[in-house]
Design an enzyme around this catalytic site. Sequence first.
Site: not given
Ligand code: ARG
Length: 485
Positions: A163, A284, A290, A297, A332
């Site tokens: 705590h 700072s 500082k 952080e 991605k």
């Molecule tokens: N750039 C696309 C992805 O990362 C590739 C796949 C595209 N496929 C399609 N059937 N249009 O998913």
Amino acid sequence: MAGEKPSGSKSWQARLQASGDEATAALVASLDVDVALWKYDIVGSIAHAQMLSERGILLKEEFATIKAGLLAVADDLQAGRLAMPIELEDIHMVIEKALIERTGDVGKKLHTGRSRNDQVATDLRLWARDAADDLADLVRTLQQAFVHLAASNTTLVMPAYTHLQRAQPILAAHALLAYVEMLQRDRDRLADARARINVCPLGSGAVAGTSLPLDRDRTAELLGFAEITRNSIDATSDRDFLAELLFDCSLLAVHLSRWAEDWIIYSTTEFGMLELADAYCTSSSMMPQKKNADTLELIRAKSARAIADLMGMLTLLKGLPLAYNRDLQDDKRFAFATVDAMKQTLAVASGLVASTTFRPERIASDIDKGFLDATSLAEYLVSKNVPFRAAHHAAGTLVALAEREGKTLTQLPLSTFQLACPTVTPDVYDYLGAANVVKRYSPAGAAGEQQVREQVAFWREKLMEQMKESLYVSLNTPMKKTSKS
Ligand code: ARG
């Protein structure tokens, strides 16, 4: 703008009349992000072409031309020489177009028996496998930094908190090794995820496979995958491995943020327990005195990145009908951002731990505050046959009394102890004071000297073994050899 044909032409879109406008092209493109996949795409394509040639679908010379062409494209990519019009959408089309420009009709055979759907799934798994390995290595380096710091602090007594209130005395090494435990679970999780990542979807095509006689086991073998996926529908639309990687990163980030929070607190003037190296602090623009723990952080802040990306990934996947949908292209953005952030964070964290020192005098000067030895006093009474609940009550009474008098328990005279509990003898003082208490910790896993020494020895050996293993794996993975040669 609409209806105008942008500069990069889409050779794979014979069916469609017009390309969209710039905004549409930008929406559809993922090139800004998936360019990071280029090495995996080249290696995946070479393996695919090699398998096609071994199956007689490509001539040996055609494979040789394709391989040489892809390697030349890789050189251009490495040197940043390849044009990347976003109308080509993604890195896969950029590479294929560059290959066809170099090799003509032969290059047009590369995509035989393949779709971007199984291609991108393969590239992502290759990327994720490396990411899991790289992260595990970075986490191990951080563990080693903690173990090293722990090894030089196996006798330094400091308070443990619950705590955020003073609880019991511990050796500083014990607190450092707590983080090593968390980080080990992070590495175990990454290793576990790796097994599910390391499955090859190539050959699953767009959704249903192909009529061409591909040898999927061969491609998998060439790419160092342990096995192939069983179902083409699942294989082309599965991103569980990315969600899992993001969860592993999130929990790792949570651990790092807990550690960062501890050290931010410990390095304040109020706590004064740690000295951070100047290199990891900033000052700072207004207050000249500082020394702020900004790196800690920001390490703490990276948990927001990881958790947000995990939520993003799960939200992206939720409700997608079978099988591939273009939504998946955005996977991605979540995965790369978090893995990049974690790699950066871990590298800084290791340097920070390696350069941090404790402030033993300051810790020692405060160690008698907060009655860290109260539990030990109760346990002393237990050794004198007082039932624990009664012992707890007596110790609590003595703490209250000492507090009123502005004393530590050690400073109370024997007569006072005997008033609270007649069975007390002079050996009570062996149980009081933080330094005495840490000598008495008995069970495995406790905060005493013996246990801490055992932990340091355990981790030194384990981490050294695992470092050797990881070196061995990276030298013997076909994919890693290919990408380096
Ligand atoms: N750039 C696309 C992805 O990362 C590739 C796949 C595209 N496929 C399609 N059937 N249009 O998913």
